[in-house]
Design a protein around this motif. Structure first.
Motif, PDB file in Angstrom:
ATOM      1  N   MET A   1       0.839  -1.185   0.000  1.00 44.66           N
ATOM      2  CA  MET A   1       0.000   0.000   0.000  1.00 44.66           C
ATOM      3  C   MET A   1       0.884   1.249   0.000  1.00 44.66           C
ATOM      4  SD  MET A   1      -3.255   0.510   2.374  1.00 44.66           S
ATOM      5  CE  MET A   1      -3.595   2.061   3.108  1.00 44.66           C
ATOM      6  N   LYS A   2       0.572   2.204  -0.860  1.00 45.29           N
ATOM      7  CA  LYS A   2       1.373   3.422  -0.985  1.00 45.29           C
ATOM      8  C   LYS A   2       1.092   4.383   0.167  1.00 45.29           C
ATOM      9  CE  LYS A   2       1.421   3.513  -6.048  1.00 45.29           C
ATOM     10  NZ  LYS A   2       1.002   4.289  -7.217  1.00 45.29           N
ATOM     11  N   GLU A   3       2.147   5.071   0.555  1.00 43.81           N
ATOM     12  CA  GLU A   3       2.000   6.148   1.535  1.00 43.81           C
ATOM     13  C   GLU A   3       1.189   7.271   0.909  1.00 43.81           C
ATOM     14  OE1 GLU A   3       4.746   9.582   3.677  1.00 43.81           O
ATOM     15  OE2 GLU A   3       5.743   7.861   2.770  1.00 43.81           O
ATOM     16  N   LYS A   4       0.325   7.891   1.705  1.00 46.11           N
ATOM     17  CA  LYS A   4      -0.438   9.042   1.219  1.00 46.11           C
ATOM     18  C   LYS A   4       0.374  10.307   1.457  1.00 46.11           C
ATOM     19  CE  LYS A   4      -4.971   6.981   1.752  1.00 46.11           C
ATOM     20  NZ  LYS A   4      -6.316   7.129   2.316  1.00 46.11           N
ATOM     21  N   LEU A   5       0.347  11.180   0.460  1.00 45.40           N
ATOM     22  CA  LEU A   5       1.096  12.432   0.515  1.00 45.40           C
ATOM     23  C   LEU A   5       0.153  13.586   0.208  1.00 45.40           C
ATOM     24  CD1 LEU A   5       3.976  13.842   0.642  1.00 45.40           C
ATOM     25  CD2 LEU A   5       3.974  13.615  -1.858  1.00 45.40           C
ATOM     26  N   LEU A   6       0.002  14.489   1.162  1.00 45.36           N
ATOM     27  CA  LEU A   6      -0.765  15.703   0.920  1.00 45.36           C
ATOM     28  C   LEU A   6       0.053  16.574  -0.025  1.00 45.36           C
ATOM     29  CD1 LEU A   6      -3.463  16.633   2.322  1.00 45.36           C
ATOM     30  CD2 LEU A   6      -2.047  18.177   3.677  1.00 45.36           C
ATOM     31  N   ILE A   7      -0.591  17.201  -1.013  1.00 47.44           N
ATOM     32  CA  ILE A   7       0.151  18.004  -1.989  1.00 47.44           C
ATOM     33  C   ILE A   7      -0.682  19.218  -2.389  1.00 47.44           C
ATOM     34  CG2 ILE A   7      -0.686  16.549  -3.893  1.00 47.44           C
ATOM     35  CD1 ILE A   7       2.033  17.141  -5.326  1.00 47.44           C
ATOM     36  N   SER A   8      -0.001  20.345  -2.530  1.00 45.25           N
ATOM     37  CA  SER A   8      -0.671  21.547  -3.049  1.00 45.25           C
ATOM     38  C   SER A   8      -1.171  21.228  -4.449  1.00 45.25           C
ATOM     39  CB  SER A   8       0.308  22.723  -3.099  1.00 45.25           C
ATOM     40  OG  SER A   8       0.724  23.110  -1.814  1.00 45.25           O
ATOM     41  N   ALA A   9      -2.471  21.380  -4.664  1.00 48.99           N
ATOM     42  CA  ALA A   9      -3.091  21.021  -5.944  1.00 48.99           C
ATOM     43  C   ALA A   9      -2.484  21.791  -7.115  1.00 48.99           C
ATOM     44  CB  ALA A   9      -4.599  21.250  -5.868  1.00 48.99           C
ATOM     45  N   CYS A  10      -2.064  23.016  -6.884  1.00 49.34           N
ATOM     46  CA  CYS A  10      -1.478  23.817  -7.970  1.00 49.34           C
ATOM     47  C   CYS A  10      -0.222  23.170  -8.539  1.00 49.34           C
ATOM     48  CB  CYS A  10      -1.196  25.243  -7.508  1.00 49.34           C
ATOM     49  SG  CYS A  10       0.019  25.362  -6.165  1.00 49.34           S
ATOM     50  N   LEU A  11       0.512  22.410  -7.715  1.00 46.91           N
ATOM     51  CA  LEU A  11       1.725  21.735  -8.186  1.00 46.91           C
ATOM     52  C   LEU A  11       1.405  20.615  -9.162  1.00 46.91           C
ATOM     53  CD1 LEU A  11       3.759  21.521  -4.848  1.00 46.91           C
ATOM     54  CD2 LEU A  11       4.049  23.164  -6.720  1.00 46.91           C
ATOM     55  N   LEU A  12       0.168  20.120  -9.105  1.00 44.46           N
ATOM     56  CA  LEU A  12      -0.284  19.061 -10.010  1.00 44.46           C
ATOM     57  C   LEU A  12      -0.930  19.634 -11.269  1.00 44.46           C
ATOM     58  CD1 LEU A  12      -1.781  16.571  -7.427  1.00 44.46           C
ATOM     59  CD2 LEU A  12       0.276  16.246  -8.822  1.00 44.46           C
ATOM     60  N   GLY A  13      -0.923  20.958 -11.404  1.00 43.54           N
ATOM     61  CA  GLY A  13      -1.484  21.589 -12.593  1.00 43.54           C
ATOM     62  C   GLY A  13      -2.926  22.014 -12.453  1.00 43.54           C
ATOM     63  N   VAL A  14      -3.482  21.918 -11.253  1.00 46.80           N
ATOM     64  CA  VAL A  14      -4.856  22.377 -11.020  1.00 46.80           C
ATOM     65  C   VAL A  14      -4.851  23.905 -11.021  1.00 46.80           C
ATOM     66  CG1 VAL A  14      -6.792  22.386  -9.405  1.00 46.80           C
ATOM     67  CG2 VAL A  14      -5.434  20.301  -9.709  1.00 46.80           C
ATOM     68  N   ASN A  15      -5.745  24.494 -11.763  1.00 48.65           N
ATOM     69  CA  ASN A  15      -5.810  25.959 -11.872  1.00 48.65           C
ATOM     70  C   ASN A  15      -6.518  26.558 -10.649  1.00 48.65           C
ATOM     71  OD1 ASN A  15      -4.451  26.046 -14.330  1.00 48.65           O
ATOM     72  ND2 ASN A  15      -6.333  25.709 -15.463  1.00 48.65           N
ATOM     73  N   CYS A  16      -5.801  26.559  -9.527  1.00 51.70           N
ATOM     74  CA  CYS A  16      -6.364  27.096  -8.284  1.00 51.70           C
ATOM     75  C   CYS A  16      -5.513  28.227  -7.720  1.00 51.70           C
ATOM     76  CB  CYS A  16      -6.541  25.984  -7.256  1.00 51.70           C
ATOM     77  SG  CYS A  16      -5.048  25.058  -6.870  1.00 51.70           S
ATOM     78  N   LYS A  17      -4.467  28.608  -8.429  1.00 49.72           N
ATOM     79  CA  LYS A  17      -3.609  29.718  -8.015  1.00 49.72           C
ATOM     80  C   LYS A  17      -4.437  31.014  -8.002  1.00 49.72           C
ATOM     81  CE  LYS A  17       0.684  31.919  -9.548  1.00 49.72           C
ATOM     82  NZ  LYS A  17       1.787  31.840 -10.524  1.00 49.72           N
ATOM     83  N   TYR A  18      -4.047  31.974  -7.191  1.00 46.92           N
ATOM     84  CA  TYR A  18      -4.812  33.218  -7.063  1.00 46.92           C
ATOM     85  C   TYR A  18      -5.114  33.858  -8.416  1.00 46.92           C
ATOM     86  CZ  TYR A  18      -0.744  36.124  -8.007  1.00 46.92           C
ATOM     87  OH  TYR A  18       0.322  36.737  -8.628  1.00 46.92           O
ATOM     88  N   SER A  19      -4.206  33.724  -9.368  1.00 44.65           N
ATOM     89  CA  SER A  19      -4.365  34.345 -10.682  1.00 44.65           C
ATOM     90  C   SER A  19      -5.270  33.548 -11.617  1.00 44.65           C
ATOM     91  CB  SER A  19      -2.997  34.490 -11.350  1.00 44.65           C
ATOM     92  OG  SER A  19      -2.426  33.194 -11.548  1.00 44.65           O
TER      93      SER A  19
END
Length: 145
Positions: A1-19
């Motif tokens: 089973m893989k370890e779960k890693l919390l990650i800033s969604a913007c680093l995955l390419g999700v357009n959630c940055k302030y801009s």
């Protein structure tokens, strides 16, 4: 089973940055080989829209460039991020550096002059205080070794 890693969604390419854009990291997708990724955007979790006014942390407050106070939204987003981390048994988080929510160890000082101070964002501070190890995106390669 893989370890779960919390990650800033913007680093995955999700357009959630302030801009309205993202902070896609070229190595983020490779993390899926070793981890089950748990993406978060604390600003959105706190109810802020995308796009939104740029914000910086100034002491215990988070302010927008136009003088608004978004401290409560940032605190709510941090609390929700911690709740997600706990529900998923997360012990490590890869977060966006210098962000007023996700930045760890170095963030902008609230003057909107690109001045960096040795502090952490609201979410990074709460997660670390709750025992989650924080890793900034510049150290992503350490997670791939």
């Amino acid at each position: 089973m893989k370890e779960k890693l919390l990650i800033s969604a913007c680093l995955l390419g999700v357009n959630c940055k302030y801009s309205g854009g993202n902070n896609s990291h070229p190595l983020a997708e490779r993390l899926k080989e070793r981890f089950e990724l748990v993406p978060i955007c604390p600003e959105q979790l706190g109810g802020l829209p995308t796009p939104r006014a740029p914000s910086e942390r100034m002491g215990d407050r988070v302010v927008t460039r136009d003088g608004g106070d978004v401290t409560e939204q940032f605190r709510l987003g941090a609390a929700r991020a911690l709740e997600i981390a706990r529900k998923n048994g997360v012990t490590r988080a890869l977060l966006k550096e210098r962000s007023p929510s996700c930045g760890y160890g170095a963030i902008y000082d609230g003057t909107f002059t690109s001045t960096v101070v040795p502090e952490s964002g609201v979410t990074a501070e709460l997660l670390e205080g709750s025992g989650v190890q924080i890793i900034g995106e510049s150290a992503i390669e350490t997670l791939l070794q």
